[in-house]
Write an enzyme that holds these catalytic residues in place. Structure first.
Site, mmCIF file in Angstrom:
data_model
loop_
_atom_site.group_PDB
_atom_site.id
_atom_site.type_symbol
_atom_site.label_atom_id
_atom_site.label_comp_id
_atom_site.label_asym_id
_atom_site.label_seq_id
_atom_site.Cartn_x
_atom_site.Cartn_y
_atom_site.Cartn_z
ATOM 1 N N ASP A 10 4.572 42.431 12.808
ATOM 2 C CA ASP A 10 3.792 41.186 12.931
ATOM 3 C C ASP A 10 2.294 41.517 12.861
ATOM 4 O O ASP A 10 1.534 41.248 13.793
ATOM 5 C CB ASP A 10 4.125 40.453 14.243
ATOM 6 C CG ASP A 10 3.811 41.276 15.488
ATOM 7 O OD1 ASP A 10 3.596 40.658 16.565
ATOM 8 O OD2 ASP A 10 3.729 42.526 15.399
ATOM 9 N N ASP A 15 -0.008 47.097 14.028
ATOM 10 C CA ASP A 15 1.062 47.109 13.018
ATOM 11 C C ASP A 15 0.523 47.656 11.693
ATOM 12 O O ASP A 15 1.146 48.485 11.031
ATOM 13 C CB ASP A 15 1.592 45.703 12.756
ATOM 14 C CG ASP A 15 2.097 44.991 13.986
ATOM 15 O OD1 ASP A 15 1.257 44.541 14.795
ATOM 16 O OD2 ASP A 15 3.324 44.907 14.157
ATOM 17 N N ASN A 39 2.140 38.213 16.573
ATOM 18 C CA ASN A 39 0.680 38.242 16.794
ATOM 19 C C ASN A 39 0.000 37.026 16.176
ATOM 20 O O ASN A 39 -0.999 36.536 16.692
ATOM 21 C CB ASN A 39 0.086 39.515 16.187
ATOM 22 C CG ASN A 39 0.353 40.737 17.036
ATOM 23 O OD1 ASN A 39 0.332 40.664 18.260
ATOM 24 N ND2 ASN A 39 0.644 41.859 16.395
ATOM 25 N N THR A 121 8.118 46.567 15.136
ATOM 26 C CA THR A 121 6.892 46.671 15.948
ATOM 27 C C THR A 121 6.399 45.290 16.355
ATOM 28 O O THR A 121 5.206 45.096 16.599
ATOM 29 C CB THR A 121 5.789 47.407 15.167
ATOM 30 O OG1 THR A 121 5.481 46.645 13.978
ATOM 31 C CG2 THR A 121 6.209 48.816 14.786
ATOM 32 N N PHE A 162 4.294 41.871 25.264
ATOM 33 C CA PHE A 162 4.231 40.755 24.318
ATOM 34 C C PHE A 162 5.472 40.652 23.422
ATOM 35 O O PHE A 162 6.059 39.572 23.281
ATOM 36 C CB PHE A 162 2.973 40.892 23.460
ATOM 37 C CG PHE A 162 2.794 39.803 22.438
ATOM 38 C CD1 PHE A 162 3.135 40.019 21.109
ATOM 39 C CD2 PHE A 162 2.305 38.563 22.808
ATOM 40 C CE1 PHE A 162 2.992 39.010 20.156
ATOM 41 C CE2 PHE A 162 2.144 37.545 21.865
ATOM 42 C CZ PHE A 162 2.498 37.771 20.544
ATOM 43 N N ASN A 163 5.891 41.738 22.766
ATOM 44 C CA ASN A 163 7.001 41.663 21.809
ATOM 45 C C ASN A 163 8.295 41.197 22.488
ATOM 46 O O ASN A 163 9.076 40.449 21.902
ATOM 47 C CB ASN A 163 7.233 43.015 21.128
ATOM 48 C CG ASN A 163 6.117 43.358 20.149
ATOM 49 O OD1 ASN A 163 5.410 42.465 19.663
ATOM 50 N ND2 ASN A 163 5.953 44.647 19.874
ATOM 51 N N HIS A 235 -0.498 50.782 19.676
ATOM 52 C CA HIS A 235 0.900 50.735 20.131
ATOM 53 C C HIS A 235 1.895 51.074 19.012
ATOM 54 O O HIS A 235 2.703 51.978 19.122
ATOM 55 C CB HIS A 235 1.241 49.319 20.632
ATOM 56 C CG HIS A 235 0.310 48.766 21.655
ATOM 57 N ND1 HIS A 235 0.332 49.118 22.987
ATOM 58 C CD2 HIS A 235 -0.689 47.844 21.520
ATOM 59 C CE1 HIS A 235 -0.601 48.427 23.633
ATOM 60 N NE2 HIS A 235 -1.227 47.666 22.783
ATOM 61 N N ASP A 236 1.820 50.308 17.936
ATOM 62 C CA ASP A 236 2.878 50.379 16.910
ATOM 63 C C ASP A 236 2.890 51.708 16.173
ATOM 64 O O ASP A 236 3.940 52.188 15.742
ATOM 65 C CB ASP A 236 2.715 49.219 15.922
ATOM 66 C CG ASP A 236 2.860 47.881 16.622
ATOM 67 O OD1 ASP A 236 2.268 46.893 16.146
ATOM 68 O OD2 ASP A 236 3.556 47.823 17.656
HETATM 69 O O1 RIB Z 1 2.339 44.548 23.280
HETATM 70 C C1 RIB Z 1 1.882 45.193 22.125
HETATM 71 C C2 RIB Z 1 2.713 44.790 20.942
HETATM 72 O O2 RIB Z 1 2.623 43.371 20.733
HETATM 73 C C3 RIB Z 1 2.218 45.406 19.629
HETATM 74 O O3 RIB Z 1 3.289 45.544 18.753
HETATM 75 C C4 RIB Z 1 1.265 44.371 19.112
HETATM 76 O O4 RIB Z 1 1.091 44.457 17.697
HETATM 77 C C5 RIB Z 1 1.992 43.100 19.470
HETATM 78 O O5 RIB Z 1 2.969 42.860 18.476
HETATM 79 CA CA CA Z 2 3.138 44.458 16.566
#
Ligand code: RIB
Ligand code: CA
Length: 306
Positions: A10, A15, A39, A121, A162-163, A235-236
């Site tokens: 996303d 990403d 996102n 991701t 979040f994901n 993160h990703d």
């Molecule tokens: O919490 C971080 C994740 O949520 C990452 O993958 C960021 O791109 C969002 O998708």
């Molecule tokens: Ca992401």
């Protein structure tokens, strides 16, 4: 040995950087990219995936768009983190390529065969739809490496990452599928902060390097405001790095359950590291990372792109 991977994403700053890391690394071969709303809205995350591939001169890699919304909830985006475009910061060229016709859930099933590693991701909506439409996929999907979840504190709520928060039902489906899954959560991604010094090493290093430096400038501002960090967790990219070099991250087997019926904790990944629940282990969970080696891999690989 080169591992074929599919990134379900996303984009989103991290990403995009994860895609570029994969393109720059001989250990993995991205055979496709699928997009999901998260996102930003699906039209924006899809455009951003196309733009990112073209920044690296890889418009040949097929992109399939997927779910516009979570399975059973309204979409919650993260414009406060990634901006209105989803990739605020750099100038975004108009992509010359278009996504393929197939829905991501079907395209994933088409691409997955023994040896392919799936690297989601974003929210897991496309994977849940794939499992629903193609129940034979678990027989041929050896591994999922997901950036998502958290053992400890969340980021979109105190309880949830979040994901997982955007589509808890989809995450629950994937963790119940029996497919071997590695969870790369906030506990490890927050240990490796991409700083301005890293960005400066990339700013003059070709088109992709400049793109990442400009993404980082915007991403950094959010993390300074929100956490007081002097860098950003990419993160990703850590999920992709785990496929490239599994020695970077330490994992532990655990049961991971996803909360879907709570007033305050929806989307929580309940990680039972000590077997207190008696539930079967269904995941490997990242508990530590060699941050310096991860960041050095990230910078040197992105710098190698044109
Ligand atoms: O919490 C971080 C994740 O949520 C990452 O993958 C960021 O791109 C969002 O998708
Ligand atoms: Ca992401």
């Amino acid at each position: 040995m080169t591992t074929p991977i599919v990134i379900d994403c996303d984009p989103g700053h991290d990403d995009a950087i994860a895609i570029l890391l994969a393109l720059a690394s001989p250990e993995v071969e991205p055979i496709g990219v699928t997009t999901v709303a998260g996102n930003q809205t699906l039209d924006k995350t899809t455009r951003n995936a196309l733009v990112t591939l073209e920044v690296a001169g890889r418009g040949d890699i097929p992109v399939a768009a997927g779910a516009e919304a979570p399975l059973r909830r309204d979409l919650r985006t993260a414009a406060h983190v990634h901006g209105e475009t989803g990739l605020d910061g750099p100038e975004l060229p108009e992509p010359s390529e278009r996504p393929v016709e197939a829905h991501a859930a079907d395209f994933l099933a088409e691409l997955i065969e023994p040896g392919v590693v799936l690297v989601p991701t974003g929210p897991l909506t496309n994977l849940a739809l794939m499992l629903e439409r193609h129940p034979d996929v678990p027989d041929r999907l050896e591994r999922i490496v997901w950036m998502g979840g958290a053992i400890a504190e969340g980021n979109i709520t105190p309880a949830a990452e979040f994901n997982a928060f955007v589509d808890p039902e989809a995450a629950a489906t994937v963790f119940a599928s029996g497919i071997p899954i590695t969870m790369v959560g906030l506990d490890v991604t927050h240990k490796a902060l991409f700083t301005r010094a890293h960005a400066e090493r990339l700013r003059g290093a070709g088109r992709a390097g400049r793109f990442v430096a400009e993404l980082s400038d915007f991403f950094q501002a959010f993390h300074e405001r929100s956490y007081g960090f002097d860098g950003s967790p990419i993160h990703d990219a850590m999920a992709v790095a785990h496929v490239i070099d599994p020695t970077l991250m330490t994992t532990r087997g655990a049961n991971v359950a996803i909360e879907t019926r709570s007033d305050h904790c929806d989307g929580r990944t309940v990680v039972d590291l000590r077997g207190r629940t008696g539930r079967e282990r269904n995941a490997e969970v990242g508990i530590d990372v060699d941050a310096e080696r991860f960041l050095e891999l990230l910078v040197t690989r992105i710098a190698s792109l044109p």
